[in-house]
Design a protein around this motif. Structure first.
Motif, PDB file in Angstrom:
ATOM      1  N   TYR A  69       0.842  -1.203   0.000  1.00 36.47           N
ATOM      2  CA  TYR A  69       0.000   0.000   0.000  1.00 36.47           C
ATOM      3  C   TYR A  69       0.873   1.247   0.000  1.00 36.47           C
ATOM      4  O   TYR A  69       1.886   1.283   0.717  1.00 36.47           O
ATOM      5  CB  TYR A  69      -0.842   0.060   1.273  1.00 36.47           C
ATOM      6  N   LEU A  70       0.466   2.270  -0.726  1.00 32.03           N
ATOM      7  CA  LEU A  70       1.165   3.551  -0.652  1.00 32.03           C
ATOM      8  C   LEU A  70       0.626   4.332   0.535  1.00 32.03           C
ATOM      9  O   LEU A  70      -0.599   4.405   0.726  1.00 32.03           O
ATOM     10  CB  LEU A  70       0.967   4.354  -1.939  1.00 32.03           C
ATOM     11  N   GLY A  71       1.547   4.842   1.338  1.00 37.66           N
ATOM     12  CA  GLY A  71       1.131   5.660   2.476  1.00 37.66           C
ATOM     13  C   GLY A  71       1.215   4.930   3.806  1.00 37.66           C
ATOM     14  O   GLY A  71       1.042   5.543   4.851  1.00 37.66           O
ATOM     15  N   LEU A  72       1.477   3.615   3.788  1.00 34.68           N
ATOM     16  CA  LEU A  72       1.600   2.902   5.060  1.00 34.68           C
ATOM     17  C   LEU A  72       3.071   2.634   5.380  1.00 34.68           C
ATOM     18  O   LEU A  72       3.830   2.182   4.531  1.00 34.68           O
ATOM     19  CB  LEU A  72       0.856   1.553   5.028  1.00 34.68           C
ATOM     20  N   ASN A 103       8.559  -0.070  -1.025  1.00 34.23           N
ATOM     21  CA  ASN A 103       8.504   0.885   0.074  1.00 34.23           C
ATOM     22  C   ASN A 103       7.255   1.758  -0.048  1.00 34.23           C
ATOM     23  O   ASN A 103       7.172   2.614  -0.918  1.00 34.23           O
ATOM     24  CB  ASN A 103       9.777   1.746   0.042  1.00 34.23           C
ATOM     25  N   GLY A 104       6.317   1.538   0.853  1.00 34.28           N
ATOM     26  CA  GLY A 104       5.042   2.261   0.813  1.00 34.28           C
ATOM     27  C   GLY A 104       5.180   3.736   1.151  1.00 34.28           C
ATOM     28  O   GLY A 104       4.252   4.507   0.932  1.00 34.28           O
ATOM     29  N   LEU A 105       6.314   4.132   1.712  1.00 29.94           N
ATOM     30  CA  LEU A 105       6.512   5.534   2.080  1.00 29.94           C
ATOM     31  C   LEU A 105       7.427   6.267   1.113  1.00 29.94           C
ATOM     32  O   LEU A 105       7.852   7.396   1.391  1.00 29.94           O
ATOM     33  CB  LEU A 105       7.106   5.622   3.491  1.00 29.94           C
ATOM     34  N   ALA A 106       7.747   5.632  -0.012  1.00 31.31           N
ATOM     35  CA  ALA A 106       8.661   6.259  -0.969  1.00 31.31           C
ATOM     36  C   ALA A 106       8.154   7.647  -1.347  1.00 31.31           C
ATOM     37  O   ALA A 106       6.975   7.811  -1.676  1.00 31.31           O
ATOM     38  CB  ALA A 106       8.777   5.389  -2.218  1.00 31.31           C
ATOM     39  N   SER A 107       9.054   8.646  -1.298  1.00 34.12           N
ATOM     40  CA  SER A 107       8.618  10.013  -1.630  1.00 34.12           C
ATOM     41  C   SER A 107       8.356  10.131  -3.124  1.00 34.12           C
ATOM     42  O   SER A 107       7.548  10.942  -3.566  1.00 34.12           O
ATOM     43  CB  SER A 107       9.648  11.034  -1.168  1.00 34.12           C
ATOM     44  N   ASP A 108       9.049   9.317  -3.903  1.00 34.10           N
ATOM     45  CA  ASP A 108       8.837   9.305  -5.351  1.00 34.10           C
ATOM     46  C   ASP A 108       8.428   7.880  -5.755  1.00 34.10           C
ATOM     47  O   ASP A 108       9.282   7.038  -6.060  1.00 34.10           O
ATOM     48  CB  ASP A 108      10.139   9.734  -6.046  1.00 34.10           C
ATOM     49  N   LEU A 150       2.647  -4.564 -18.192  1.00 34.33           N
ATOM     50  CA  LEU A 150       3.277  -3.642 -17.248  1.00 34.33           C
ATOM     51  C   LEU A 150       4.255  -4.330 -16.304  1.00 34.33           C
ATOM     52  O   LEU A 150       4.076  -5.480 -15.922  1.00 34.33           O
ATOM     53  CB  LEU A 150       2.190  -2.956 -16.406  1.00 34.33           C
ATOM     54  N   GLU A 151       5.302  -3.572 -15.915  1.00 27.71           N
ATOM     55  CA  GLU A 151       6.181  -4.030 -14.840  1.00 27.71           C
ATOM     56  C   GLU A 151       5.681  -3.358 -13.547  1.00 27.71           C
ATOM     57  O   GLU A 151       4.508  -3.009 -13.453  1.00 27.71           O
ATOM     58  CB  GLU A 151       7.619  -3.682 -15.182  1.00 27.71           C
ATOM     59  N   THR A 152       6.567  -3.210 -12.563  1.00 31.32           N
ATOM     60  CA  THR A 152       6.113  -2.608 -11.292  1.00 31.32           C
ATOM     61  C   THR A 152       5.558  -1.198 -11.547  1.00 31.32           C
ATOM     62  O   THR A 152       6.178  -0.410 -12.254  1.00 31.32           O
ATOM     63  CB  THR A 152       7.298  -2.543 -10.305  1.00 31.32           C
ATOM     64  N   HIS A 153       4.391  -0.915 -10.981  1.00 32.81           N
ATOM     65  CA  HIS A 153       3.761   0.381 -11.240  1.00 32.81           C
ATOM     66  C   HIS A 153       2.841   0.772 -10.085  1.00 32.81           C
ATOM     67  O   HIS A 153       2.535  -0.048  -9.216  1.00 32.81           O
ATOM     68  CB  HIS A 153       2.994   0.348 -12.569  1.00 32.81           C
ATOM     69  N   VAL A 154       2.413   2.035 -10.127  1.00 34.13           N
ATOM     70  CA  VAL A 154       1.490   2.555  -9.108  1.00 34.13           C
ATOM     71  C   VAL A 154       0.065   2.321  -9.605  1.00 34.13           C
ATOM     72  O   VAL A 154      -0.224   2.554 -10.779  1.00 34.13           O
ATOM     73  CB  VAL A 154       1.730   4.066  -8.896  1.00 34.13           C
ATOM     74  N   VAL A 155      -0.806   1.836  -8.725  1.00 30.51           N
ATOM     75  CA  VAL A 155      -2.199   1.599  -9.130  1.00 30.51           C
ATOM     76  C   VAL A 155      -3.173   2.323  -8.212  1.00 30.51           C
ATOM     77  O   VAL A 155      -2.920   2.485  -7.017  1.00 30.51           O
ATOM     78  CB  VAL A 155      -2.601   0.101  -9.069  1.00 30.51           C
ATOM     79  N   ASP A 156      -4.306   2.710  -8.792  1.00 32.09           N
ATOM     80  CA  ASP A 156      -5.449   3.175  -8.004  1.00 32.09           C
ATOM     81  C   ASP A 156      -6.281   1.934  -7.732  1.00 32.09           C
ATOM     82  O   ASP A 156      -6.669   1.233  -8.673  1.00 32.09           O
ATOM     83  CB  ASP A 156      -6.291   4.174  -8.816  1.00 32.09           C
ATOM     84  N   PRO A 176      -5.916   2.559   2.252  1.00 28.49           N
ATOM     85  CA  PRO A 176      -5.212   3.366   1.253  1.00 28.49           C
ATOM     86  C   PRO A 176      -5.876   3.232  -0.118  1.00 28.49           C
ATOM     87  O   PRO A 176      -6.452   2.194  -0.436  1.00 28.49           O
ATOM     88  CB  PRO A 176      -3.804   2.764   1.238  1.00 28.49           C
ATOM     89  N   ARG A 177      -5.799   4.283  -0.899  1.00 22.77           N
ATOM     90  CA  ARG A 177      -6.427   4.301  -2.240  1.00 22.77           C
ATOM     91  C   ARG A 177      -5.451   3.892  -3.326  1.00 22.77           C
ATOM     92  O   ARG A 177      -5.842   3.651  -4.455  1.00 22.77           O
ATOM     93  CB  ARG A 177      -6.923   5.718  -2.552  1.00 22.77           C
ATOM     94  N   ARG A 178      -4.179   3.864  -3.006  1.00 20.89           N
ATOM     95  CA  ARG A 178      -3.184   3.554  -4.038  1.00 20.89           C
ATOM     96  C   ARG A 178      -2.187   2.524  -3.505  1.00 20.89           C
ATOM     97  O   ARG A 178      -2.012   2.370  -2.292  1.00 20.89           O
ATOM     98  CB  ARG A 178      -2.423   4.812  -4.453  1.00 20.89           C
ATOM     99  N   ALA A 179      -1.541   1.841  -4.423  1.00 29.03           N
ATOM    100  CA  ALA A 179      -0.551   0.836  -4.034  1.00 29.03           C
ATOM    101  C   ALA A 179       0.521   0.747  -5.116  1.00 29.03           C
ATOM    102  O   ALA A 179       0.343   1.250  -6.232  1.00 29.03           O
ATOM    103  CB  ALA A 179      -1.232  -0.525  -3.878  1.00 29.03           C
ATOM    104  N   ILE A 180       1.623   0.113  -4.747  1.00 25.57           N
ATOM    105  CA  ILE A 180       2.648  -0.253  -5.737  1.00 25.57           C
ATOM    106  C   ILE A 180       2.512  -1.749  -5.937  1.00 25.57           C
ATOM    107  O   ILE A 180       2.402  -2.497  -4.966  1.00 25.57           O
ATOM    108  CB  ILE A 180       4.066   0.076  -5.219  1.00 25.57           C
ATOM    109  N   THR A 181       2.477  -2.176  -7.187  1.00 23.92           N
ATOM    110  CA  THR A 181       2.396  -3.614  -7.434  1.00 23.92           C
ATOM    111  C   THR A 181       3.337  -4.054  -8.544  1.00 23.92           C
ATOM    112  O   THR A 181       3.591  -3.296  -9.484  1.00 23.92           O
ATOM    113  CB  THR A 181       0.954  -4.039  -7.804  1.00 23.92           C
TER     114      THR A 181
END
Ligand code: GLP
Length: 241
Positions: A69-72, A103-108, A150-156, A176-181
């Motif tokens: 999850y992004l943000g956790l 890393n769910g806390l990645a700034s970028d 797709l390779e690793t990407h950000v998803v809604d 969370p509304r977004r994740a990296i997968t």
């Protein structure tokens, strides 16, 4: 595709753990692609049990998890890093530095996706990828209608997934509304894929994924094209197959 029908959740978990431990015994420095969700919990429990008995050694294994999850933060009790520590890593002898979770806390987040692709490539790809399946056929967090390449990407996350995961959070608003997968492309490049499914509520999506047409509407349906796929399920989940 090889289908293993197990009587119930426990024998499904044992069978899946058998396949994963065979991989590690035959190739001690395996790269394992790992998944979260409630389905693989019993498999992880069985692996910990065999590790405690001295039957499996994870000291040379590397792991890459599917998603986060992004943000956790890693120590948030609903983050997938936390899940992996609690259910597996803290109980076996895998080296902490050999375990990888986005890393769910990645700034970028986009840069984090690129880094994660490099980690997977640097390890020489995945020997065995464990997958659960969402009720809409998602794998990792690859939701319906996403491109297969797709390779690793950000998803809604879809409403369906947010709803399904709300039971783990105090309220739906906290999911969370977004994740990296990891993307379908990386998943399909794994040398062996192990799908675990359990429960009557998965029967319909299992049928659509493995006996229906291959379509981005059901992300898991692409797995039919994989040359080395093992599907392990209990009677309930496989009842429509
Ligand atoms: C989450 C995870 C998936 C998992 C799915 C199903 O959305 N990102 O990797 O497969 O849940 O979970 P469960 O096994 O609890 O049904």
């Amino acid at each position: 595709m090889k289908i293993y029908r197990a009587e119930d959740y426990n024998s499904m978990s044992r069978r899946a753990a058998n396949i994963l431990s065979a991989q590690v015994i035959l190739k001690p420095d395996s790269v394992l692609g790992l998944a979260t969700g409630s389905t693989p919990v019993g498999m992880y429990r069985q692996l910990v049990n065999w590790y405690e008995k001295g039957d499996i050694d994870f000291s040379q294994v590397h792991t890459v998890n599917l998603d986060e999850y992004l943000g956790l933060a890693p120590d948030h009790d609903q983050s997938y890093r936390y899940f992996m520590q609690q259910n597996l890593f803290d109980h076996i002898n895998v080296r902490p530095e050999n375990t990888n979770v986005p890393n769910g806390l990645a700034s970028d987040p986009e840069a984090e996706c690129r880094r994660y692709n490099e980690v997977i490539a640097g390890l020489g790809g995945i020997d065995l990828q464990v997958l659960g399946m969402g009720h809409n056929g998602h794998i990792g967090f690859n939701e319906p209608e996403e491109a297969f390449e797709l390779e690793t990407h950000v998803v809604d996350l879809t409403e369906n997934t947010i709803q399904a995961n709300a039971r783990f959070f105090a309220s739906k608003d906290e999911v969370p509304r977004r994740a990296i997968t990891m993307g379908i492309k990386a998943i399909m490049q794994a040398r062996h894929i192990l799908v675990v499914v359990s429960g009557e509520d998965k029967a319909e999506i299992v049928r659509r994924a493995f006996a229906g047409p291959v379509t981005p509407l059901v992300p898991a349906s692409i797995l039919q094209m994989h040359p080395h796929l093992s599907l392990v399920g209990d009677e309930a989940a496989l009842s429509l197959l």
